[in-house]
Write an enzyme that holds these catalytic residues in place. Structure first.
Site, PDB file in Angstrom:
ATOM      1  N   PHE A  50       0.866  -1.178   0.000  1.00  0.00           N
ATOM      2  CA  PHE A  50       0.000   0.000   0.000  1.00  0.00           C
ATOM      3  C   PHE A  50       0.900   1.224   0.000  1.00  0.00           C
ATOM      4  O   PHE A  50       1.538   1.543   1.005  1.00  0.00           O
ATOM      5  CB  PHE A  50      -0.930   0.051   1.206  1.00  0.00           C
ATOM      6  CG  PHE A  50      -1.864   1.231   1.145  1.00  0.00           C
ATOM      7  CD1 PHE A  50      -3.043   1.153   0.427  1.00  0.00           C
ATOM      8  CD2 PHE A  50      -1.537   2.424   1.758  1.00  0.00           C
ATOM      9  CE1 PHE A  50      -3.892   2.253   0.331  1.00  0.00           C
ATOM     10  CE2 PHE A  50      -2.379   3.521   1.676  1.00  0.00           C
ATOM     11  CZ  PHE A  50      -3.556   3.444   0.959  1.00  0.00           C
ATOM     12  N   ASP A  72       9.700   2.822   1.480  1.00  0.00           N
ATOM     13  CA  ASP A  72       8.530   3.617   1.818  1.00  0.00           C
ATOM     14  C   ASP A  72       8.350   3.551   3.334  1.00  0.00           C
ATOM     15  O   ASP A  72       7.777   2.614   3.876  1.00  0.00           O
ATOM     16  CB  ASP A  72       7.301   3.055   1.099  1.00  0.00           C
ATOM     17  CG  ASP A  72       6.028   3.838   1.416  1.00  0.00           C
ATOM     18  OD1 ASP A  72       6.031   4.608   2.402  1.00  0.00           O
ATOM     19  OD2 ASP A  72       5.019   3.665   0.700  1.00  0.00           O
ATOM     20  N   LYS A 124       3.357  11.458   6.674  1.00  0.00           N
ATOM     21  CA  LYS A 124       2.545  11.274   7.877  1.00  0.00           C
ATOM     22  C   LYS A 124       3.109  12.024   9.083  1.00  0.00           C
ATOM     23  O   LYS A 124       2.887  13.205   9.231  1.00  0.00           O
ATOM     24  CB  LYS A 124       2.340   9.784   8.157  1.00  0.00           C
ATOM     25  CG  LYS A 124       1.502   9.086   7.081  1.00  0.00           C
ATOM     26  CD  LYS A 124       0.981   7.760   7.521  1.00  0.00           C
ATOM     27  CE  LYS A 124       0.228   7.036   6.406  1.00  0.00           C
ATOM     28  NZ  LYS A 124      -0.992   7.720   5.950  1.00  0.00           N
TER      29      LYS A 124
END
Length: 409
Positions: free
Chosen positions: A150, A235, A264
């Site tokens: 994801f 990532d 984030k």
């Protein structure tokens, strides 16, 4: 602690949710709670009920809601300058970029806004590097990705997703990606050819349910990428910045990728901030006019991001996450066989697989909501636990007690 005690909806909640349904696209299916305030690890809904936040906005709130140091720097910058675009320099970006580069042990930072933008930027950088440095034929570059990944929801990214909800009905998709099983380093090696630009993986897969690869996997990926002259892109948007008890999840094996993708928590839970970080021989392939963002690197984001980097540089949050993660793991392991079939823990990040006889992950999340605990389900049978790194052991213990009650029915 004065948490909510009932999952029932009353008038104010129904009114807000009903109003949303009238005008808000249904691209999410939120739990039936309307949050109006947050402080630290606790949030309060429109009814005045309190909940312990064990999601942290998917790790965007690693430092909790309204961390005083982050709020202070944001308020100060809001009164000075918020946006210039990158058409001009601003006086905040140098501290952010230099601090983040030092934290990552890299040369250069390319600031963006969202995590998906960071991934898209990483893909562009890898392809440019392949053509301009490695000598791959133009438009032939390939990137190896992992099953269960994801990385975001842009059309490029969902094109190499194997999640039907993310992938199906949004094509056609572009070529250039080859998928292999997550955790299988030798499958990565076999997938690499002369046109391979990069290997793009999450060191720990968050959306998949906090899936941790076999020990030594990241080390072997680093070796393979070096041997075959391809970029290792990590990532770390959800796994990085203290979440797993290290600055980055790659640090669990002492591995340094060629490219970090960050986001984030980099915005301190205040605004979206993301970045691609790499050495000059990689990130230097991007030239003026080839990539950008109106808001990327804006002074407000840079000021907050610089303070986040400063907080991480102290090591305090990594140490807390490691110690409290061990505490959490011990508590969760005791639930295996008692409504839980398996747990996976890395620092203050856990995937908890619910026994189907107890209910689905969504059902357990709804029951926990009624007991004042916020978690999120994924892939049907799993709930994720990812509290702010500022949480206390006693608060973790209380949350696990609520989970025990829910599992017992």
């Amino acid at each position: 602690m004065t948490p909510a005690t009932s999952p029932s909806l009353d008038t104010a909640t129904i009114r807000v949710i009903g109003a949303e349904d009238e005008h808000l696209a249904h691209n999410y299916n939120p739990l039936p709670v309307v949050i109006s305030r947050g402080e630290g690890v606790w949030v309060t809904d429109v009814e005045g009920k309190r909940y312990l936040d064990l999601l942290s906005a998917y790790s965007a709130l690693n430092f909790g809601h309204l961390h005083p140091a982050l709020v202070a720097v944001a308020q100060e910058q809001l009164q000075r300058l918020t946006l210039t675009s990158r058409a001009y320099h601003n006086d905040q970006l140098v501290e952010f970029s230099s601090g983040l580069a030092k934290l990552c042990r890299k040369d250069l930072v390319l600031p963006m806004n969202t995590g998906a933008e960071a991934v898209e930027t990483g893909i562009k950088v890898a392809r440019a590097w392949a053509y301009r440095v490695k000598g791959v034929t133009t438009d032939a570059a390939r990137i190896v990705v992992a099953g269960g990944n994801f990385h975001g929801r842009t059309t490029t990214i969902v094109g190499f997703s194997d999640d039907p909800d993310a992938h199906d009905a949004f094509g056609p998709y572009g070529p250039g990606f080859v998928q292999v099983p997550f955790g299988d380093a030798e499958a990565i090696a076999a997938a690499i050819d002369e046109n391979t630009a990069a290997v793009l993986i999450e060191p720990i897969q968050g959306e998949a349910g906090v899936v941790i690869p076999p020990e030594g996997f990241l080390t072997r990926v680093r070796e393979i990428c070096t041997e075959k002259n391809v970029l290792f892109i990590a990532d770390e948007i959800q796994s990085g910045l203290g979440r797993v008890g290290e600055t980055f999840a790659c640090d669990r094996e002492g591995v340094v990728p060629d490219v970090y993708l960050l986001g984030k928590a980099l915005g301190g839970g205040i605004l979206p901030v993301s970045a691609v970080v790499a050495d000059r021989d990689v990130l230097g392939v991007i030239k003026p006019g080839e990539h950008g963002s109106t808001f990327g690197g804006n002074p407000l984001a840079a000021a907050v991001g610089a303070r986040v980097v400063e907080m991480l540089a102290s090591g305090e949050f990594q140490t807390r996450a490691k110690a409290l993660g061990e505490h959490l793991e011990a508590k969760l392991e005791g639930l295996v066989g008692n409504g839980v079939t398996a747990v996976r823990v890395a620092g203050l990040w856990a995937g908890v697989d619910i026994d189907p006889s107890v209910g689905t992950g969504r059902e357990v999340a709804e029951r926990l909501l009624g007991r004042g605990v916020l978690v999120k389900d994924t892939h049907g049978s799993t709930i994720r636990i990812a509290p702010p790194l500022t949480i206390r052991a006693t608060e973790l213990d209380w949350a696990i007690e609520q989970l025990k009650v829910v599992l017992a029915g």
